[in-house]
Design a protein around this motif. Structure first.
Motif, PDB file in Angstrom:
ATOM      1  N   PHE A 123       0.812  -1.220   0.000  1.00  0.00           N
ATOM      2  CA  PHE A 123       0.000   0.000   0.000  1.00  0.00           C
ATOM      3  C   PHE A 123       0.839   1.261   0.000  1.00  0.00           C
ATOM      4  CE2 PHE A 123      -2.053   3.360   2.567  1.00  0.00           C
ATOM      5  CZ  PHE A 123      -3.199   3.597   1.816  1.00  0.00           C
ATOM      6  N   GLY A 124       1.936   1.243   0.766  1.00  0.00           N
ATOM      7  CA  GLY A 124       2.671   2.487   0.884  1.00  0.00           C
ATOM      8  C   GLY A 124       4.055   2.341   1.477  1.00  0.00           C
ATOM      9  N   LEU A 125       4.709   3.496   1.615  1.00  0.00           N
ATOM     10  CA  LEU A 125       6.053   3.591   2.188  1.00  0.00           C
ATOM     11  C   LEU A 125       6.002   4.553   3.378  1.00  0.00           C
ATOM     12  CD1 LEU A 125       8.132   4.126  -1.098  1.00  0.00           C
ATOM     13  CD2 LEU A 125       7.591   1.953   0.032  1.00  0.00           C
ATOM     14  N   GLU A 126       6.564   4.141   4.486  1.00  0.00           N
ATOM     15  CA  GLU A 126       6.628   4.993   5.679  1.00  0.00           C
ATOM     16  C   GLU A 126       7.848   5.910   5.542  1.00  0.00           C
ATOM     17  OE1 GLU A 126       6.306   4.170  10.441  1.00  0.00           O
ATOM     18  OE2 GLU A 126       8.037   3.344   9.392  1.00  0.00           O
ATOM     19  N   LEU A 127       7.642   7.034   4.892  1.00  0.00           N
ATOM     20  CA  LEU A 127       8.764   7.939   4.608  1.00  0.00           C
ATOM     21  C   LEU A 127       8.942   9.019   5.669  1.00  0.00           C
ATOM     22  CD1 LEU A 127       8.675   8.430   0.741  1.00  0.00           C
ATOM     23  CD2 LEU A 127       9.848   6.700   2.131  1.00  0.00           C
ATOM     24  N   ASP A 128       7.854   9.473   6.279  1.00  0.00           N
ATOM     25  CA  ASP A 128       7.967  10.507   7.306  1.00  0.00           C
ATOM     26  C   ASP A 128       8.256   9.828   8.642  1.00  0.00           C
ATOM     27  OD1 ASP A 128       7.537  12.596   5.508  1.00  0.00           O
ATOM     28  OD2 ASP A 128       5.370  12.332   5.640  1.00  0.00           O
ATOM     29  N   HIS A 129       9.538   9.558   8.852  1.00  0.00           N
ATOM     30  CA  HIS A 129      10.051   8.822  10.015  1.00  0.00           C
ATOM     31  C   HIS A 129      11.426   9.385  10.322  1.00  0.00           C
ATOM     32  CE1 HIS A 129      11.941   5.536  12.265  1.00  0.00           C
ATOM     33  NE2 HIS A 129      10.755   4.963  12.416  1.00  0.00           N
TER      34      HIS A 129
ATOM     35  N   THR B   1       3.148   7.360   4.198  1.00  0.00           N
ATOM     36  CA  THR B   1       2.692   7.443   5.580  1.00  0.00           C
ATOM     37  C   THR B   1       3.786   8.046   6.453  1.00  0.00           C
ATOM     38  OG1 THR B   1       3.480   5.260   6.312  1.00  0.00           O
ATOM     39  CG2 THR B   1       1.324   5.344   5.221  1.00  0.00           C
ATOM     40  N   GLY B   2       3.378   8.460   7.648  1.00  0.00           N
ATOM     41  CA  GLY B   2       4.333   9.004   8.606  1.00  0.00           C
ATOM     42  C   GLY B   2       3.963   8.548  10.002  1.00  0.00           C
ATOM     43  N   ALA B   3       4.964   8.402  10.854  1.00  0.00           N
ATOM     44  CA  ALA B   3       4.706   7.892  12.200  1.00  0.00           C
ATOM     45  C   ALA B   3       5.916   8.121  13.094  1.00  0.00           C
ATOM     46  CB  ALA B   3       4.367   6.400  12.151  1.00  0.00           C
ATOM     47  N   SER B   4       5.696   7.917  14.378  1.00  0.00           N
ATOM     48  CA  SER B   4       6.762   8.162  15.355  1.00  0.00           C
ATOM     49  C   SER B   4       7.655   6.959  15.580  1.00  0.00           C
ATOM     50  CB  SER B   4       6.146   8.570  16.698  1.00  0.00           C
ATOM     51  OG  SER B   4       5.369   7.507  17.238  1.00  0.00           O
ATOM     52  N   ASP B   5       7.106   5.737  15.449  1.00  0.00           N
ATOM     53  CA  ASP B   5       7.826   4.517  15.862  1.00  0.00           C
ATOM     54  C   ASP B   5       8.144   4.620  17.361  1.00  0.00           C
ATOM     55  OD1 ASP B   5       9.081   2.078  15.780  1.00  0.00           O
ATOM     56  OD2 ASP B   5      10.697   2.692  14.429  1.00  0.00           O
ATOM     57  N   TYR B   6       7.141   5.018  18.116  1.00  0.00           N
ATOM     58  CA  TYR B   6       7.271   5.258  19.560  1.00  0.00           C
ATOM     59  C   TYR B   6       7.517   3.960  20.317  1.00  0.00           C
ATOM     60  CZ  TYR B   6       5.689   6.869  24.220  1.00  0.00           C
ATOM     61  OH  TYR B   6       5.585   7.188  25.549  1.00  0.00           O
ATOM     62  N   HIS B   7       8.454   4.009  21.272  1.00  0.00           N
ATOM     63  CA  HIS B   7       8.774   2.860  22.123  1.00  0.00           C
ATOM     64  C   HIS B   7       8.745   3.220  23.605  1.00  0.00           C
ATOM     65  CE1 HIS B   7      10.202   1.088  18.356  1.00  0.00           C
ATOM     66  NE2 HIS B   7      10.417  -0.057  18.968  1.00  0.00           N
ATOM     67  N   GLY B   8       8.091   4.306  23.969  1.00  0.00           N
ATOM     68  CA  GLY B   8       8.147   4.744  25.354  1.00  0.00           C
ATOM     69  C   GLY B   8       9.534   5.261  25.675  1.00  0.00           C
ATOM     70  N   ALA B   9      10.075   4.806  26.808  1.00  0.00           N
ATOM     71  CA  ALA B   9      11.412   5.239  27.209  1.00  0.00           C
ATOM     72  C   ALA B   9      12.517   4.511  26.455  1.00  0.00           C
ATOM     73  CB  ALA B   9      11.600   5.016  28.712  1.00  0.00           C
ATOM     74  N   GLY B  10      12.129   3.553  25.595  1.00  0.00           N
ATOM     75  CA  GLY B  10      13.131   2.763  24.892  1.00  0.00           C
ATOM     76  C   GLY B  10      13.841   3.493  23.774  1.00  0.00           C
ATOM     77  N   LYS B  11      13.214   4.566  23.249  1.00  0.00           N
ATOM     78  CA  LYS B  11      13.806   5.354  22.175  1.00  0.00           C
ATOM     79  C   LYS B  11      13.441   6.820  22.402  1.00  0.00           C
ATOM     80  CE  LYS B  11      13.897   2.073  18.270  1.00  0.00           C
ATOM     81  NZ  LYS B  11      13.420   1.851  16.882  1.00  0.00           N
ATOM     82  N   PRO B  12      14.183   7.743  21.801  1.00  0.00           N
ATOM     83  CA  PRO B  12      13.849   9.156  21.960  1.00  0.00           C
ATOM     84  C   PRO B  12      12.622   9.592  21.163  1.00  0.00           C
ATOM     85  CG  PRO B  12      15.720   8.927  20.481  1.00  0.00           C
ATOM     86  CD  PRO B  12      15.448   7.558  21.049  1.00  0.00           C
ATOM     87  N   ASN B  13      12.106   8.735  20.288  1.00  0.00           N
ATOM     88  CA  ASN B  13      10.963   9.067  19.439  1.00  0.00           C
ATOM     89  C   ASN B  13       9.760   9.486  20.278  1.00  0.00           C
ATOM     90  OD1 ASN B  13      12.838   7.142  18.404  1.00  0.00           O
ATOM     91  ND2 ASN B  13      11.536   6.826  16.639  1.00  0.00           N
ATOM     92  N   ARG B  14       9.082  10.558  19.848  1.00  0.00           N
ATOM     93  CA  ARG B  14       7.928  11.076  20.576  1.00  0.00           C
ATOM     94  C   ARG B  14       6.652  10.859  19.772  1.00  0.00           C
ATOM     95  NH1 ARG B  14       8.687  10.689  25.335  1.00  0.00           N
ATOM     96  NH2 ARG B  14       9.935   9.051  24.378  1.00  0.00           N
ATOM     97  N   LEU B  15       5.570  10.546  20.455  1.00  0.00           N
ATOM     98  CA  LEU B  15       4.282  10.355  19.791  1.00  0.00           C
ATOM     99  C   LEU B  15       3.899  11.590  18.983  1.00  0.00           C
ATOM    100  CD1 LEU B  15       2.290   8.612  22.654  1.00  0.00           C
ATOM    101  CD2 LEU B  15       2.800   7.607  20.418  1.00  0.00           C
TER     102      LEU B  15
END
Length: 284
Positions: free
Chosen positions: A216-222, A245-259
């Motif tokens: 369907f798509g590519l997660e480019l906004d990451h 698509t775009g997303a945070s790849d959030y892991h909680g405290a496991g990564k710096p990524n933010r929701l």
């Protein structure tokens, strides 16, 4: 919540996140999201807890999963949305992947233990009973033992694929993954396909083949995709009619990524939902 951000990639403690599905849902609401996709690695075990936590919040939950696939020497992750969780092929294949991850993790720990103070019990202490156990849990154990300051440092050193401790695990090919997701009524999206510090494992033509099979798509906004890689792959997406698509790849405290740090447009989410036949979003 019309106009609220849409984040289509987040993990709970069912795989390698640090928050339970309920805690993840509360974090998504606190972050002002309108839609969150729960995409634990090779597992749907967190879906029902997430739905229950979202009840009455106004948050829409897209049930999903991040399916592990291998292409040559590279690990390629495939986001799978709105598939039938009772599909026999997916149940059997994800069980095989999780089993492969577990035994691979044990062998990695055996190698690390030759040079560092680390045991398998240390790693098990970092996981929940339903976790898809893997290298992130080894990283957390290394942090707790004081060998590295954080999870990212562990992956840049001891757990790096060039460190000598690394070992691959079983996973289907991306083509097999796309076919399996589509057969289960789901919608596949290639996760973070242009990440920094890695070569692009798949050519444009191979991505085209995946598109023919239902990608369907590519997660480019990451955050991990390079600007050069995003520019190149936007052209590939246009060529083959793939959505972005775009997303945070959030892991909680496991990564710096933010929701909500990267999001997907409402128009693309509508197309994704319209294509799915396996299950439906949960409107909290």
């Amino acid at each position: 919540m019309p106009g609220s951000p849409i984040d289509l990639h987040a993990h709970s403690s069912v795989s390698d996140g640090t928050e339970t599905p309920s805690q993840l849902i509360r974090a998504a609401v606190a972050a002002g999201l309108g839609t969150i996709a729960l995409t634990d690695h090779d597992s749907t075990a967190g879906w029902q807890e997430a739905f229950a936590a979202a009840e009455g919040t106004g948050l829409t939950v897209i049930p999903g999963m991040e399916l592990s696939t291998n292409y040559g020497p590279a690990s390629v992750h495939m986001l799978a949305y709105l598939f039938d969780p009772l599909d026999g092929a997916i149940i059997a294949e994800t069980a095989r992947i999780r089993d492969g991850r577990l035994h691979r993790a044990e062998r990695i720990v055996e190698r690390i233990a030759v040079d560092y103070d680390l045991t398998w019990d240390d790693v098990l202490a970092e996981a929940t009973d339903e976790s898809t156990l893997g290298r992130p849990h080894i990283a957390d154990a290394l942090v707790r033992k004081g060998h590295v300051p954080n999870r990212s440092a562990a992956f840049e050193s001891i757990l790096h694929w060039r460190s000598g401790y690394y070992e691959k695990y079983y996973a289907p090919s991306p083509l097999e993954g796309v076919r399996m997701i589509v057969a289960a009524g789901g919608v596949p999206v290639l996760a973070h396909p242009a990440t920094h510090g890695r070569y692009r494992p798949m050519s444009d033509d191979v991505i085209g083949e995946l598109a023919e099979e239902g990608l369907f798509g590519l997660e480019l906004d990451h955050r991990d995709n390079t600007e050069e890689g995003k520019r190149s792959l936007r052209g590939v997406a246009e060529r083959y009619g793939l959505e972005i698509t775009g997303a945070s790849d959030y892991h909680g405290a496991g990564k710096p990524n933010r929701l909500g740090e990267n999001t997907t447009s409402p128009e693309v989410l509508e197309k994704l939902i319209a294509r799915a036949t396996g299950t439906r979003p949960f409107a909290g």
